[in-house]
Enzyme design. Structure first.
Site, PDB file in Angstrom:
ATOM      1  N   GLU A  92       0.831  -1.188   0.000  1.00  0.00           N
ATOM      2  CA  GLU A  92       0.000   0.000   0.000  1.00  0.00           C
ATOM      3  C   GLU A  92       0.866   1.239   0.000  1.00  0.00           C
ATOM      4  OE1 GLU A  92      -2.830  -0.488   3.142  1.00  0.00           O
ATOM      5  OE2 GLU A  92      -3.925  -1.829   1.813  1.00  0.00           O
ATOM      6  N   CYS A 160       3.199   8.362   1.381  1.00  0.00           N
ATOM      7  CA  CYS A 160       3.669   7.404   2.383  1.00  0.00           C
ATOM      8  C   CYS A 160       3.974   6.090   1.650  1.00  0.00           C
ATOM      9  CB  CYS A 160       2.588   7.215   3.448  1.00  0.00           C
ATOM     10  SG  CYS A 160       3.034   6.018   4.703  1.00  0.00           S
ATOM     11  N   CYS A 167       5.487  -7.130   7.313  1.00  0.00           N
ATOM     12  CA  CYS A 167       6.546  -6.708   8.235  1.00  0.00           C
ATOM     13  C   CYS A 167       6.800  -7.819   9.238  1.00  0.00           C
ATOM     14  CB  CYS A 167       6.149  -5.436   8.978  1.00  0.00           C
ATOM     15  SG  CYS A 167       7.479  -4.787  10.014  1.00  0.00           S
ATOM     16  N   CYS A 171       4.954  -5.601  15.977  1.00  0.00           N
ATOM     17  CA  CYS A 171       4.410  -4.682  16.980  1.00  0.00           C
ATOM     18  C   CYS A 171       2.940  -5.034  17.191  1.00  0.00           C
ATOM     19  CB  CYS A 171       4.555  -3.244  16.499  1.00  0.00           C
ATOM     20  SG  CYS A 171       6.256  -2.827  16.115  1.00  0.00           S
ATOM     21  N   CYS A 174      -0.091  -3.011  15.477  1.00  0.00           N
ATOM     22  CA  CYS A 174       0.006  -2.657  14.055  1.00  0.00           C
ATOM     23  C   CYS A 174      -0.611  -3.728  13.166  1.00  0.00           C
ATOM     24  CB  CYS A 174       1.476  -2.472  13.691  1.00  0.00           C
ATOM     25  SG  CYS A 174       1.750  -2.181  11.940  1.00  0.00           S
ATOM     26  N   SER A 248      10.878   6.233   9.011  1.00  0.00           N
ATOM     27  CA  SER A 248      10.519   5.850  10.370  1.00  0.00           C
ATOM     28  C   SER A 248      10.986   4.428  10.632  1.00  0.00           C
ATOM     29  CB  SER A 248       8.998   5.936  10.531  1.00  0.00           C
ATOM     30  OG  SER A 248       8.624   5.428  11.796  1.00  0.00           O
ATOM     31  N   LEU A 272       9.148   5.324  19.232  1.00  0.00           N
ATOM     32  CA  LEU A 272       9.495   5.035  20.629  1.00  0.00           C
ATOM     33  C   LEU A 272       8.340   4.289  21.311  1.00  0.00           C
ATOM     34  CD1 LEU A 272      11.481   5.426  22.996  1.00  0.00           C
ATOM     35  CD2 LEU A 272      10.375   7.629  23.439  1.00  0.00           C
ATOM     36  N   CYS A 390      -1.872   5.474   9.909  1.00  0.00           N
ATOM     37  CA  CYS A 390      -0.712   4.758  10.449  1.00  0.00           C
ATOM     38  C   CYS A 390      -1.127   3.426  11.036  1.00  0.00           C
ATOM     39  CB  CYS A 390      -0.075   5.535  11.600  1.00  0.00           C
ATOM     40  SG  CYS A 390       0.732   7.015  11.117  1.00  0.00           S
TER      41      CYS A 390
HETATM   42  N1  SAH Z   1       8.014   0.156  10.479  1.00  0.00           N
HETATM   43  C1  SAH Z   1       8.287   1.521  10.692  1.00  0.00           C
HETATM   44  C2  SAH Z   1       7.496   2.430   9.772  1.00  0.00           C
HETATM   45  C3  SAH Z   1       6.066   2.070   9.484  1.00  0.00           C
HETATM   46  S1  SAH Z   1       4.940   2.217  10.812  1.00  0.00           S
HETATM   47  C4  SAH Z   1       8.020   1.897  12.144  1.00  0.00           C
HETATM   48  O1  SAH Z   1       7.434   1.104  12.857  1.00  0.00           O
HETATM   49  O2  SAH Z   1       8.434   2.971  12.546  1.00  0.00           O
HETATM   50  C5  SAH Z   1       4.697   3.979  10.898  1.00  0.00           C
HETATM   51  C6  SAH Z   1       4.209   4.463  12.250  1.00  0.00           C
HETATM   52  O3  SAH Z   1       2.893   4.003  12.505  1.00  0.00           O
HETATM   53  C7  SAH Z   1       5.072   3.989  13.411  1.00  0.00           C
HETATM   54  O4  SAH Z   1       5.438   5.087  14.217  1.00  0.00           O
HETATM   55  C8  SAH Z   1       4.143   3.075  14.174  1.00  0.00           C
HETATM   56  O5  SAH Z   1       4.459   3.079  15.549  1.00  0.00           O
HETATM   57  C9  SAH Z   1       2.796   3.666  13.870  1.00  0.00           C
HETATM   58  N2  SAH Z   1       1.668   2.741  14.043  1.00  0.00           N
HETATM   59  C10 SAH Z   1       1.657   1.425  13.832  1.00  0.00           C
HETATM   60  N3  SAH Z   1       0.438   0.921  14.098  1.00  0.00           N
HETATM   61  C11 SAH Z   1      -0.334   1.953  14.492  1.00  0.00           C
HETATM   62  C12 SAH Z   1      -1.705   2.076  14.873  1.00  0.00           C
HETATM   63  N4  SAH Z   1      -2.526   1.024  14.908  1.00  0.00           N
HETATM   64  N5  SAH Z   1      -2.170   3.302  15.199  1.00  0.00           N
HETATM   65  C13 SAH Z   1      -1.360   4.389  15.142  1.00  0.00           C
HETATM   66  N6  SAH Z   1      -0.067   4.321  14.763  1.00  0.00           N
HETATM   67  C14 SAH Z   1       0.440   3.122  14.441  1.00  0.00           C
HETATM   68 FE1  SF4 Z   2       6.414  -3.229  11.306  1.00  0.00          FE
HETATM   69 FE2  SF4 Z   2       6.342  -0.608  11.871  1.00  0.00          FE
HETATM   70 FE3  SF4 Z   2       4.106  -2.108  12.005  1.00  0.00          FE
HETATM   71 FE4  SF4 Z   2       6.031  -2.423  13.820  1.00  0.00          FE
HETATM   72  S1  SF4 Z   2       4.785  -0.585  13.483  1.00  0.00           S
HETATM   73  S2  SF4 Z   2       4.945  -4.068  12.760  1.00  0.00           S
HETATM   74  S3  SF4 Z   2       7.843  -2.118  12.577  1.00  0.00           S
HETATM   75  S4  SF4 Z   2       5.291  -1.657  10.192  1.00  0.00           S
END
Ligand code: SAH
Ligand code: SF4
Length: 398
Positions: A92, A160, A167, A171, A174, A248, A272, A390
């Site tokens: 995406e 973006c 991935c 996390c 996510c 990021s 963070l 995000c």
């Molecule tokens: N993998 C990288 C970049 C993609 S994620 C990373 O993790 O930094 C981009 C941003 O979206 C990151 O800061 C992540 O913490 C945030 N993110 C992931 N899942 C989210 C969610 N469900 N709601 C809000 N932000 C989220």
């Molecule tokens: Fe991957 Fe970033 Fe999602 Fe974490 S927040 S699972 S590093 S895409």
């Protein structure tokens, strides 16, 4: 995939044409055609000799961009693209018209200088009572430039971009994590997303301010070589200033050190997301490999330009990491690091069991940070209604 011209630098294209018995300057012409003129095929490139075009094809080089398979348009103008590659895998890519004031989509000051201009540009266009105007399509932009041809710089947007299919970082908040990692994208596939979207919006990079954030699917620093090559291609061939790009990372510490040594690199944002290792381990298991102190140590050593700041992203999960005492802890830990914090209220999605905190919690968290001298911004959610915000990128098609 392996043999894409979009993955090749000017120098590599020059070597390629020389290897085929043509003068080196033909390499520059090929680069111009694909990166600047966004040509999908060499057939229509009239300044190249026929023999060279057929030799390139005979050698198995592909020219095409990734295919826009589906397009979802949000009420706020955000467009989520499902973009497919030659092997059928897809990612995406998101187009967010007009930065989110003070944030430019990535939370950096890129764009601050245009705010006044943007405001004066946008206001006369906006029908009263119609704040959710249709997206800045190529058509209505064209109409606007006709209306006021004296204006040089048109509306801006942030793209973006994804770096991997899925991935591996896992996390817990996510949606992309639910896919696991299918594969890395090539440099050409990363650049190709940008070109496909620029072409879809008929963007003229000389007249329109654009930002790129590598915040789509995937962990860019776990696809390091292809990612940095894509950045170099975007800067040197496509013509994006590096100051308008932000990557990021979830905190791949060796990758942060490597990135700091690159001559051409985007700005750095670090997810963070927690005030201490105990909470971070729960929501980001990667903390067991590189804990917060190791991460902040890399951040302190990251060589910043004169006006550059690091960004720390912080996803607020209700009842998990969003209490005022967590904000105080974050402020203490970030003291002395030239940085700012971008707060993102959790974006919900199926299969992820956290809750979005209320606006009052988000504001309280921000106030504690600001009170402690840490610049903090609240990221405006973009395209939540179409799963483009995000952490919502999961190739959702319904
Ligand atoms: N993998 C990288 C970049 C993609 S994620 C990373 O993790 O930094 C981009 C941003 O979206 C990151 O800061 C992540 O913490 C945030 N993110 C992931 N899942 C989210 C969610 N469900 N709601 C809000 N932000 C989220
Ligand atoms: Fe991957 Fe970033 Fe999602 Fe974490 S927040 S699972 S590093 S895409």
């Amino acid at each position: 995939m392996q043999n894409e011209l979009l993955s090749l630098s000017n120098q590599e294209l020059t070597d390629l044409v020389k290897g085929l018995g043509h003068p080196g300057f033909r390499g520059r012409q090929v680069a111009d055609a694909i990166f600047r003129q966004r040509k999908e095929s060499l057939a229509g490139v009239s300044n190249l000799p026929l023999a060279l075009k057929s030799q390139i094809l005979e050698q198995g080089w592909s020219v095409g961009f990734p295919r826009i398979e589906q397009k979802f348009i949000s009420r706020d103008g955000t467009v989520r693209y499902l973009i497919a590659f030659a092997d059928g895998q897809s990612v995406e890519t998101v187009w967010m018209p007009e930065g989110d004031f003070g944030e430019a989509g990535d939370g950096t000051e890129a764009g601050r200088e245009e705010l006044a201009q943007l405001a004066s540009e946008e206001k006369p266009e906006r029908a009263p009572g119609d704040p959710l105007k249709s997206p800045a399509t190529a058509q209505n932009r064209k109409a606007r430039s006709k209306a006021n041809p004296a204006q040089k710089i048109r509306s801006r947007a942030t793209i973006c971009v994804s770096s991997q299919v899925g991935c591996a970082v896992n996390c817990q908040f996510c949606l992309t994590a639910l896919l696991g990692v299918k594969r890395n994208l090539t440099a050409g596939e990363i650049v190709g997303q940008v070109l496909a979207v620029l072409r879809d919006h008929e963007v003229n990079l000389e007249r329109e301010r654009m930002n790129i954030v590598f915040m789509g699917m995937g962990e860019p620093l776990l696809n390091y070589e292809n990612f940095v090559k894509a950045v170099r291609l975007l800067v040197e061939e496509v013509g994006f200033p590096q100051s308008r790009m932000t990557v990021s990372t979830s905190g791949i510490v060796p990758g942060i050190f490597d990135l700091g040594k690159e001559a051409i690199r985007p700005k750095l944002a670090i997810s963070l997301n927690a005030p201490n290792d105990e909470i971070r381990e729960r929501i980001m298991p990667i903390t067991r490999k590189w804990n917060i102190e190791m991460l902040l140590d890399a951040a302190r050593q990251f060589p910043l330009g004169p006006r550059e700041l690091l960004t720390f992203e912080y996803v607020l999960l209700e009842g998990v990491n969003d209490a005022p005492q967590h904000a105080r802890e974050v402020a203490r830990r970030l003291a002395g690091i030239r940085s700012k914090v971008n707060l993102i209220a959790f974006n919900p999605g199926p299969g992820v069991s956290y809750t979005m905190p209320g606006q009052d919690r988000v504001l309280a968290f921000q106030n504690v940070l600001i009170g402690a001298g840490v610049p903090a911004f609240i990221r405006r959610p973009r395209g939540r209604d179409i799963y483009a915000a995000c952490g919502q990128l999961k190739r959702t098609v319904s």
